[in-house]
Design a protein around this motif. Sequence first.
Motif, PDB file in Angstrom:
ATOM      1  N   VAL A 186      39.276  31.188 -49.345  1.00 19.63           N
ATOM      2  CA  VAL A 186      39.721  30.382 -50.532  1.00 19.63           C
ATOM      3  C   VAL A 186      38.510  29.215 -50.984  1.00 19.63           C
ATOM      4  O   VAL A 186      37.953  28.690 -49.934  1.00 19.63           O
ATOM      5  N   PRO A 187      38.700  28.833 -52.263  1.00 18.59           N
ATOM      6  CA  PRO A 187      37.552  27.788 -52.558  1.00 18.59           C
ATOM      7  C   PRO A 187      37.734  26.572 -51.709  1.00 18.59           C
ATOM      8  O   PRO A 187      38.829  26.214 -51.481  1.00 18.59           O
ATOM      9  N   ALA A 188      36.730  25.759 -51.710  1.00 14.32           N
ATOM     10  CA  ALA A 188      36.871  24.237 -51.181  1.00 14.32           C
ATOM     11  C   ALA A 188      38.032  23.679 -51.744  1.00 14.32           C
ATOM     12  O   ALA A 188      38.674  22.691 -51.154  1.00 14.32           O
ATOM     13  N   PRO A 189      38.176  23.551 -53.127  1.00 13.27           N
ATOM     14  CA  PRO A 189      39.386  22.644 -53.763  1.00 13.27           C
ATOM     15  C   PRO A 189      40.630  23.066 -53.350  1.00 13.27           C
ATOM     16  O   PRO A 189      41.693  22.114 -52.996  1.00 13.27           O
ATOM     17  N   VAL A 190      40.866  24.617 -52.934  1.00 11.25           N
ATOM     18  CA  VAL A 190      41.979  24.724 -52.394  1.00 11.25           C
ATOM     19  C   VAL A 190      42.418  24.468 -50.978  1.00 11.25           C
ATOM     20  O   VAL A 190      43.444  24.040 -50.454  1.00 11.25           O
ATOM     21  N   ARG A 191      41.281  24.351 -50.311  1.00 11.78           N
ATOM     22  CA  ARG A 191      41.315  24.021 -48.674  1.00 11.78           C
ATOM     23  C   ARG A 191      41.641  22.592 -48.879  1.00 11.78           C
ATOM     24  O   ARG A 191      42.601  22.212 -48.004  1.00 11.78           O
ATOM     25  N   ASP A 192      41.106  21.903 -49.695  1.00 14.32           N
ATOM     26  CA  ASP A 192      41.325  20.249 -49.821  1.00 14.32           C
ATOM     27  C   ASP A 192      42.778  20.254 -50.187  1.00 14.32           C
ATOM     28  O   ASP A 192      43.418  19.172 -49.451  1.00 14.32           O
ATOM     29  N   VAL A 193      43.486  20.917 -51.022  1.00 14.03           N
ATOM     30  CA  VAL A 193      44.844  20.581 -51.348  1.00 14.03           C
ATOM     31  C   VAL A 193      45.788  21.017 -50.214  1.00 14.03           C
ATOM     32  O   VAL A 193      46.805  20.193 -49.983  1.00 14.03           O
ATOM     33  N   ILE A 194      45.429  22.138 -49.736  1.00 11.22           N
ATOM     34  CA  ILE A 194      46.066  22.620 -48.382  1.00 11.22           C
ATOM     35  C   ILE A 194      46.166  21.484 -47.224  1.00 11.22           C
ATOM     36  O   ILE A 194      47.189  21.171 -46.880  1.00 11.22           O
ATOM     37  N   ALA A 195      45.286  20.864 -47.115  1.00 11.58           N
ATOM     38  CA  ALA A 195      44.801  19.989 -46.061  1.00 11.58           C
ATOM     39  C   ALA A 195      45.700  18.830 -46.304  1.00 11.58           C
ATOM     40  O   ALA A 195      46.321  17.903 -45.795  1.00 11.58           O
ATOM     41  N   ASN A 196      45.774  18.292 -47.880  1.00 16.70           N
ATOM     42  CA  ASN A 196      46.435  17.272 -48.193  1.00 16.70           C
ATOM     43  C   ASN A 196      48.119  17.148 -47.937  1.00 16.70           C
ATOM     44  O   ASN A 196      48.612  16.547 -47.647  1.00 16.70           O
ATOM     45  N   LEU A 197      48.530  18.604 -48.305  1.00 20.31           N
ATOM     46  CA  LEU A 197      49.906  18.906 -48.204  1.00 20.31           C
ATOM     47  C   LEU A 197      50.168  18.871 -46.716  1.00 20.31           C
ATOM     48  O   LEU A 197      51.225  18.246 -46.149  1.00 20.31           O
ATOM     49  N   ARG A 198      49.364  19.379 -45.915  1.00 18.42           N
ATOM     50  CA  ARG A 198      49.648  19.098 -44.360  1.00 18.42           C
ATOM     51  C   ARG A 198      49.940  17.737 -43.919  1.00 18.42           C
ATOM     52  O   ARG A 198      50.600  17.473 -42.871  1.00 18.42           O
ATOM     53  N   ASP A 199      49.097  16.791 -44.516  1.00 19.15           N
ATOM     54  CA  ASP A 199      49.225  15.502 -44.070  1.00 19.15           C
ATOM     55  C   ASP A 199      50.353  14.627 -44.421  1.00 19.15           C
ATOM     56  O   ASP A 199      50.789  13.581 -44.235  1.00 19.15           O
ATOM     57  N   ARG A 200      51.107  15.319 -45.468  1.00 20.18           N
ATOM     58  CA  ARG A 200      52.260  14.595 -46.048  1.00 20.18           C
ATOM     59  C   ARG A 200      53.651  14.763 -45.145  1.00 20.18           C
ATOM     60  O   ARG A 200      53.554  15.725 -44.641  1.00 20.18           O
ATOM     61  N   ASP A 201      54.411  13.644 -45.058  1.00 18.45           N
ATOM     62  CA  ASP A 201      55.653  13.523 -44.416  1.00 18.45           C
ATOM     63  C   ASP A 201      56.627  14.130 -45.152  1.00 18.45           C
ATOM     64  O   ASP A 201      56.611  14.522 -46.282  1.00 18.45           O
ATOM     65  N   ALA A 202      57.764  14.366 -44.477  1.00 18.24           N
ATOM     66  CA  ALA A 202      58.884  14.895 -44.928  1.00 18.24           C
ATOM     67  C   ALA A 202      59.391  14.434 -45.971  1.00 18.24           C
ATOM     68  O   ALA A 202      59.907  15.199 -47.009  1.00 18.24           O
ATOM     69  N   ALA A 203      59.508  13.149 -46.055  1.00 16.76           N
ATOM     70  CA  ALA A 203      59.967  12.552 -47.575  1.00 16.76           C
ATOM     71  C   ALA A 203      59.062  12.568 -48.670  1.00 16.76           C
ATOM     72  O   ALA A 203      59.660  13.043 -49.751  1.00 16.76           O
ATOM     73  N   ALA A 204      57.794  12.652 -48.426  1.00 15.86           N
ATOM     74  CA  ALA A 204      56.803  12.843 -49.469  1.00 15.86           C
ATOM     75  C   ALA A 204      56.931  14.124 -49.974  1.00 15.86           C
ATOM     76  O   ALA A 204      56.845  14.575 -51.134  1.00 15.86           O
TER      77      ALA A 204
ATOM     78  N   ASP B 120      61.491  17.416 -55.423  1.00 14.41           N
ATOM     79  CA  ASP B 120      62.391  17.063 -56.499  1.00 14.41           C
ATOM     80  C   ASP B 120      61.730  17.127 -57.717  1.00 14.41           C
ATOM     81  O   ASP B 120      62.359  17.424 -58.841  1.00 14.41           O
ATOM     82  N   ASP B 121      60.535  16.667 -57.893  1.00  9.78           N
ATOM     83  CA  ASP B 121      59.754  16.362 -59.207  1.00  9.78           C
ATOM     84  C   ASP B 121      59.638  17.556 -59.655  1.00  9.78           C
ATOM     85  O   ASP B 121      59.681  17.987 -60.941  1.00  9.78           O
ATOM     86  N   PHE B 122      59.049  18.840 -58.983  1.00 14.35           N
ATOM     87  CA  PHE B 122      58.891  19.906 -59.395  1.00 14.35           C
ATOM     88  C   PHE B 122      60.363  20.552 -59.999  1.00 14.35           C
ATOM     89  O   PHE B 122      60.406  21.154 -61.207  1.00 14.35           O
ATOM     90  N   LEU B 123      61.462  20.398 -59.310  1.00 16.36           N
ATOM     91  CA  LEU B 123      62.516  21.141 -59.788  1.00 16.36           C
ATOM     92  C   LEU B 123      63.203  20.294 -60.947  1.00 16.36           C
ATOM     93  O   LEU B 123      64.005  20.894 -61.814  1.00 16.36           O
ATOM     94  N   THR B 124      62.558  19.097 -61.440  1.00 19.22           N
ATOM     95  CA  THR B 124      63.037  18.430 -62.534  1.00 19.22           C
ATOM     96  C   THR B 124      62.029  18.236 -63.651  1.00 19.22           C
ATOM     97  O   THR B 124      62.296  17.609 -64.539  1.00 19.22           O
ATOM     98  N   GLY B 125      60.967  18.887 -63.144  1.00 15.26           N
ATOM     99  CA  GLY B 125      59.922  18.789 -64.506  1.00 15.26           C
ATOM    100  C   GLY B 125      59.210  17.470 -64.447  1.00 15.26           C
ATOM    101  O   GLY B 125      58.627  17.164 -65.655  1.00 15.26           O
ATOM    102  N   GLY B 126      59.151  16.736 -63.375  1.00 13.75           N
ATOM    103  CA  GLY B 126      58.542  15.521 -63.435  1.00 13.75           C
ATOM    104  C   GLY B 126      57.040  15.366 -62.512  1.00 13.75           C
ATOM    105  O   GLY B 126      56.907  14.297 -61.925  1.00 13.75           O
ATOM    106  N   VAL B 127      56.507  16.549 -62.381  1.00  9.93           N
ATOM    107  CA  VAL B 127      55.223  16.671 -61.545  1.00  9.93           C
ATOM    108  C   VAL B 127      54.090  15.816 -61.902  1.00  9.93           C
ATOM    109  O   VAL B 127      53.843  15.548 -63.190  1.00  9.93           O
ATOM    110  N   ALA B 128      53.526  14.753 -61.382  1.00 12.15           N
ATOM    111  CA  ALA B 128      52.389  14.000 -61.596  1.00 12.15           C
ATOM    112  C   ALA B 128      51.226  14.766 -61.753  1.00 12.15           C
ATOM    113  O   ALA B 128      50.988  15.582 -61.109  1.00 12.15           O
ATOM    114  N   PRO B 129      50.307  14.463 -62.783  1.00 15.45           N
ATOM    115  CA  PRO B 129      48.897  15.372 -62.810  1.00 15.45           C
ATOM    116  C   PRO B 129      48.333  15.257 -61.697  1.00 15.45           C
ATOM    117  O   PRO B 129      47.690  16.391 -61.269  1.00 15.45           O
ATOM    118  N   ALA B 130      48.319  14.274 -60.712  1.00 17.73           N
ATOM    119  CA  ALA B 130      47.492  14.327 -59.532  1.00 17.73           C
ATOM    120  C   ALA B 130      48.282  15.378 -58.354  1.00 17.73           C
ATOM    121  O   ALA B 130      47.474  15.665 -57.666  1.00 17.73           O
TER     122      ALA B 130
END
Length: 309
Positions: free
Chosen positions: A121-139, A145-155
């Motif tokens: 996979v491209p480097a940007p995809v690897r960065d996104v995956i690494a970022n997700l791995r670092d998020r805790d359960a609450a995040a 919740d944001d996805f299911l309610t249509g409120g995902v932030a651009p970032a």
Amino acid sequence: MRQGEVAPKGSWIGNPTGGVSAPEAVILPDPARRFLRTAARLEALSAGHPMAEWLGFMALLARAQHGAATALGPVAGPAPEAVRQAVEARMPPLAADGHRRDPAWRLTLRFLLDGFDASAVPAPVRDVIANLRDRDAAALEALADDFLTGGVAPADVGAALYVAAALQVYFSRLAADLPVEALRLLPERGLCPCCGSTPVAGIVTASGATPGARYLHCSLCATAWNHARAVCITCGQSRSLAQRGIDGDSGAVKAETCDECHSYAKMLYQAQDTQVDAVADDLASLGLDVLVAEAGWLRHAPNPLLLVG
């Protein structure tokens, strides 16, 4: 783009012994086959396609979804009494915006992330995956919740792609275990009777007990439900529907446009291609979306994998 085609009229289909066959109202998903079928279709459609690399990536994601759907343990769904109460109230028993998620969905997300070969996979995809791995359960729960309610932030749109894919697996597994005999179509026929989400596309059948029946396919849990043809799935009107397609293609994918509400929805026709898949064929026909949007119609609802991708 072909314009002005009259929407085909639906009709009941007689059977050889006499009488009329009614289409099944609700068809629950089969998680063991649903994502594998999408992956195989994406791989087939990617050959020679202008977006071959992207479709190939989406096929990898679908295969990872298949792995999660078949390898992970069971997920506890709502109690039968809760299902009964929701149906009696004309509400979806797995309402996406109100369902209390089992933490097991995060295991699905982890499985998906582990299923990607970092070298493929491209480097940007690897960065996104690494970022997700670092998020805790609450995040992660907040992003879901944001996805299911249509409120995902651009970032977060890149990360939300994988959350969306994990939630598709999670809700498909829950929907598969619902008692289909207890379910009813919702008053708003254009919404999924299991989770209340919008359809990604409709498929008009060419075989089975009721060929010619139209089924809408849920963008989240993959449930299919019968919907009358020649009726707009957004506003319910039938006066100004038209089928629009791209000249020279197979005719398997069309946009059903409505001049009453100025919306359109993708419709797939098995009579032109028996292998059509609601998710894969929608992703592979973005050119049709562009043409219809340029002509002034708004899509009924987005494919979740396009909304956040």
